[in-house]
Design a protein around this motif. Structure first.
Motif, PDB file in Angstrom:
ATOM      1  N   LEU A  70       0.819  -1.202   0.000  1.00 15.83           N
ATOM      2  CA  LEU A  70       0.000   0.000   0.000  1.00 15.83           C
ATOM      3  C   LEU A  70       0.859   1.261   0.000  1.00 15.83           C
ATOM      4  O   LEU A  70       0.485   2.282  -0.579  1.00 15.83           O
ATOM      5  N   TYR A  71       2.041   1.186   0.603  1.00 11.58           N
ATOM      6  CA  TYR A  71       2.873   2.374   0.736  1.00 11.58           C
ATOM      7  C   TYR A  71       3.944   2.470  -0.351  1.00 11.58           C
ATOM      8  O   TYR A  71       4.407   3.558  -0.670  1.00 11.58           O
ATOM      9  N   VAL A  72       4.378   1.357  -0.893  1.00 12.90           N
ATOM     10  CA  VAL A  72       5.500   1.363  -1.826  1.00 12.90           C
ATOM     11  C   VAL A  72       5.080   0.960  -3.233  1.00 12.90           C
ATOM     12  O   VAL A  72       5.404   1.632  -4.212  1.00 12.90           O
ATOM     13  N   LEU A  73       4.343  -0.142  -3.342  1.00 14.39           N
ATOM     14  CA  LEU A  73       4.101  -0.717  -4.664  1.00 14.39           C
ATOM     15  C   LEU A  73       3.025   0.010  -5.452  1.00 14.39           C
ATOM     16  O   LEU A  73       2.973  -0.122  -6.670  1.00 14.39           O
ATOM     17  N   SER A  74       2.141   0.737  -4.793  1.00 13.63           N
ATOM     18  CA  SER A  74       1.078   1.436  -5.528  1.00 13.63           C
ATOM     19  C   SER A  74       1.661   2.415  -6.533  1.00 13.63           C
ATOM     20  O   SER A  74       1.294   2.433  -7.716  1.00 13.63           O
ATOM     21  N   GLY A  75       2.610   3.234  -6.069  1.00 12.89           N
ATOM     22  CA  GLY A  75       3.246   4.189  -6.982  1.00 12.89           C
ATOM     23  C   GLY A  75       4.091   3.512  -8.034  1.00 12.89           C
ATOM     24  O   GLY A  75       4.138   3.949  -9.191  1.00 12.89           O
ATOM     25  N   THR A  76       4.785   2.421  -7.653  1.00 11.77           N
ATOM     26  CA  THR A  76       5.622   1.705  -8.612  1.00 11.77           C
ATOM     27  C   THR A  76       4.792   1.092  -9.727  1.00 11.77           C
ATOM     28  O   THR A  76       5.141   1.169 -10.911  1.00 11.77           O
ATOM     29  N   VAL A  77       3.671   0.471  -9.361  1.00 13.96           N
ATOM     30  CA  VAL A  77       2.797  -0.140 -10.372  1.00 13.96           C
ATOM     31  C   VAL A  77       2.190   0.920 -11.275  1.00 13.96           C
ATOM     32  O   VAL A  77       2.127   0.764 -12.501  1.00 13.96           O
ATOM     33  N   ALA A  78       1.762   2.028 -10.691  1.00 10.24           N
ATOM     34  CA  ALA A  78       1.161   3.090 -11.494  1.00 10.24           C
ATOM     35  C   ALA A  78       2.172   3.741 -12.439  1.00 10.24           C
ATOM     36  O   ALA A  78       1.842   4.117 -13.566  1.00 10.24           O
ATOM     37  N   LYS A  79       3.429   3.852 -12.001  1.00  8.02           N
ATOM     38  CA  LYS A  79       4.439   4.537 -12.811  1.00  8.02           C
ATOM     39  C   LYS A  79       5.025   3.643 -13.893  1.00  8.02           C
ATOM     40  O   LYS A  79       5.185   4.076 -15.045  1.00  8.02           O
ATOM     41  N   GLU A  80       5.355   2.378 -13.550  1.00  4.19           N
ATOM     42  CA  GLU A  80       6.129   1.541 -14.449  1.00  4.19           C
ATOM     43  C   GLU A  80       5.307   0.485 -15.177  1.00  4.19           C
ATOM     44  O   GLU A  80       5.785  -0.067 -16.172  1.00  4.19           O
ATOM     45  N   MET A  81       4.103   0.152 -14.690  1.00  3.52           N
ATOM     46  CA  MET A  81       3.363  -0.963 -15.276  1.00  3.52           C
ATOM     47  C   MET A  81       2.005  -0.540 -15.819  1.00  3.52           C
ATOM     48  O   MET A  81       1.765  -0.577 -17.031  1.00  3.52           O
ATOM     49  N   ALA A  82       1.110  -0.147 -14.941  1.00  2.04           N
ATOM     50  CA  ALA A  82      -0.287   0.052 -15.347  1.00  2.04           C
ATOM     51  C   ALA A  82      -0.549   1.426 -15.934  1.00  2.04           C
ATOM     52  O   ALA A  82      -1.347   1.571 -16.859  1.00  2.04           O
ATOM     53  N   GLY A  83       0.109   2.456 -15.406  1.00  3.25           N
ATOM     54  CA  GLY A  83      -0.157   3.806 -15.878  1.00  3.25           C
ATOM     55  C   GLY A  83      -1.554   4.258 -15.505  1.00  3.25           C
ATOM     56  O   GLY A  83      -2.019   4.041 -14.379  1.00  3.25           O
ATOM     57  N   PRO A  84      -2.275   4.877 -16.448  1.00  2.00           N
ATOM     58  CA  PRO A  84      -3.638   5.327 -16.142  1.00  2.00           C
ATOM     59  C   PRO A  84      -4.609   4.194 -15.828  1.00  2.00           C
ATOM     60  O   PRO A  84      -5.679   4.437 -15.263  1.00  2.00           O
TER      61      PRO A  84
END
Length: 414
Positions: A55-69
Motif C-alpha cells: 500500500l505504501y511502496v508498490l502502488s506508486g511503482t505499479v502506477a508509474k512503471e506498469m499500469a499507468g492510467p
C-alpha cells in the motif's frame, strides 16, 4: 551388492504412497497450541497481512512503471481475484478448521510526503513479517505432527504453548532473506507463492464439491443429514436429467469424468492465459494463429466447465459452500494463472528452486515418516502374514479334496 531394479510390487506401493490421503478425524479443532487470539486480534492480523508494504511502496511503482492510467483496472482485477480466492478459502476453513491454514492475499498495488511513506512502509513491513512469523511456524507444526516435516518443528513450549522452534528458525530465515533481497524481489516471490496457493485451493474446491461425502453410518443412525445424503444421487455421477443426452459420460465410474474434465479445465486455462500474455510478444504468432489458439483454448475451457456442471455435486446445509461451482473456482484459476504469468522470469526460477527443495524434503523424509505410512507398515505385514496362513491352510485341502465331506469341487481362486 548392487542395487537391483524395483519390482512391480514395490512400484505399486510407491504409487500408492503418492496417492495417499489423510483421513480427517472427528475432533478436527483440537490442538496443543494455545488459543490466545481474540476477534480484534484476528481482524488486526488479517488487515496487517492484507495491507502490507504494498500500500505504501508498490502502488506508486505499479502506477508509474506498469499500469499507468489503468491502475484502477489493475486493482479491480486483483480485487476480483482476491474475492474469488477468499470464497474458496472460506469453504476450506469451514470444512477443515485445522491449524496451519495460511490466509494470504496478494496485490494489496512515491509522493511528496517521503518521510510519511517511508515510516508507513517500515511499519507495514514489520506487520507483514509478524503475520508471517505467526502463520508459517504453525504450518510447519501441522506438517510435522503429520510426519511430513522434521519432528523438531512439532515441539510446543510447555508454558507458552507456541511452536518455539519454528518461530526461531523461520524468523531468522525471513530476516536473512530480507537482508539479502530487495523489496521488489520479495514481493514478487510472495505474490507467486500466494497465487499458486490460490490456484490449488480453487482446484481443491471443485474436487470437494464432486467428491463423495461420508457414509450415513458415520453420521449416526438418527441423523437427518445422513438420510438426506443417502437418498440423493451420488456426487460425481451424471445428473439424471442429462443422462439421455450425455449417455457417453454415464458409463464412467463416479468421479472419473470429473477428474478428466478438471484436468482439461486447468490445462486450457493455462493455455488461454499463455496466449493472452505471450501471444504477441514471446510466441510471435501471426494474427490468424493467435486468434485460432484463443478460440480453441476458450472453447475447451467452456466445454470442460459444462462437463463439470453436468455432474451431481455434494450439497451440504451444515457448512458454507462456494456459490456457482464450478464457475467461481474456474474463474479464480483463470485469473490467478493470468496474474502469475505477469511476474518476472527470476521469480519463476526462484519458485522452481524452492519447489525442488520441497520435493527433496518430501521424498527424502516426509513420504517415509508420515503417520499414514507408519500405519500402513503393520497392515502390510499383517496382510502378507494372512496370505501365507491362508495358502498353508488351503494347501492340504487342495491336495486331498475328498477328505472333507460334502466337498464336490475346488474354488477357482483362493
Amino acid at each position: 551388492m548392487g542395487w537391483g531394479l524395483p519390482n512391480t510390487a514395490s512400484l505399486a506401493r510407491f504409487c500408492q504412497k503418492l496417492n495417499r490421503l489423510k483421513p480427517l478425524e472427528e475432533s478436527t479443532t483440537e490442538t496443543s497450541l494455545q488459543r490466545c487470539l481474540s476477534t480484534l486480534d484476528l481482524i488486526l492480523l488479517g488487515v496487517g497481512a492484507t495491507v502490507g508494504s504494498g500500500l505504501y511502496v508498490l502502488s506508486g511503482t505499479v502506477a508509474k512503471e506498469m499500469a499507468g492510467p489503468a491502475v484502477l483496472v489493475s486493482f479491480s482485477i486483483a480485487a476480483v481475484a482476491s474475492l474469488l480466492a477468499a470464497l474458496c478459502y472460506v469453504e476450506f476453513g469451514a470444512r477443515v478448521p485445522r491449524t496451519g491454514s495460511a490466509y494470504l492475499f496478494t496485490y494489496r498495488g512515491y509522493s511528496w510526503a517521503a518521510f510519511i511513506v517511508a515510516a508507513g512502509a517500515i511499519c507495514a513491513m514489520n506487520t507483514v513479517l509478524l503475520s508471517d512469523i505467526f502463520t508459517l511456524p504453525r504450518i510447519a507444526y501441522a506438517m510435522a505432527t503429520d510426519g511430513l516435516f522434521f519432528q523438531v518443528f512439532a515441539h510446543v513450549h510447555p508454558r507458552t504453548q507456541v511452536p518455539v522452534v519454528g518461530i526461531l528458525v523461520f524468523g531468522v530465515l525471513m530476516a536473512f532473506l530480507a537482508l539479502l533481497l530487495d523489496l521488489q524481489t520479495l514481493v514478487q516471490f510472495r505474490s507467486i507463492c500466494t497465487l499458486l496457493t490460490f490456484t490449488f485451493v480453487a482446484t481443491s474446491t471443485i474436487v470437494l464439491h464432486f467428491h463423495k461425502s461420508l457414509p450415513a453410518s458415520s453420521l449416526g443412525p438418527a441423523s437427518p443429514v445422513g438420510t438426506e445424503q443417502a437418498s440423493a444421487p451420488e456426487p460425481g455421477q451424471l445428473r439424471p436429467a442429462l443422462r439421455p443426452y450425455l449417455g457417453f459420460l454415464g458409463g464412467c465410474r463416479p468421479g472419473a469424468a470429473v477428474a478428466w474434465a478438471l484436468g482439461v479445465l486447468v490445462a486450457s486455462a493455462i493455455t488461454l492465459d499463455c496466449v493472452l500474455v505471450f501471444g504477441d510478444s514471446a510466441l510471435h504468432l501471426p494474427p490468424w494463429g493467435h486468434t485460432l489458439l484463443l478460440l480453441l483454448s476458450s472453447v475447451v475451457f467452456l466445454l470442460s466447465l459444462l462437463v463439470l456442471g453436468a455432474h451431481q455435486q455434494q450439497r451440504r446445509q451444515d457448512t458454507f459452500q462456494v456459490p456457482m461451482v464450478p464457475l467461481t473456482p474456474a474463474l479464480s484459476i483463470l485469473l490467478n494463472v493470468l496474474l502469475m504469468l505477469q511476474l518476472s522470469y527470476l521469480t519463476w526460477l526462484s519458485l522452481s528452486v524452492w519447489l525442488l527443495i520441497g520435493l527433496m524434503v518430501y521424498f527424502g523424509y516426509g513420504i517415509w515418516h508420515s503417520k499414514e505410512n507408519q500405519q500402513e507398515l503393520p497392515g502390510l505385514t499383517a496382510t502378507h502374514g494372512s496370505l501365507e496362513e491362508t495358502a498353508q491352510a488351503l494347501q492340504p485341502l487342495s491336495q486331498d479334496p475328498a477328505q472333507e465331506p460334502g466337498h464336490t469341487e475346488q474354488p477357482d481362486s483362493p
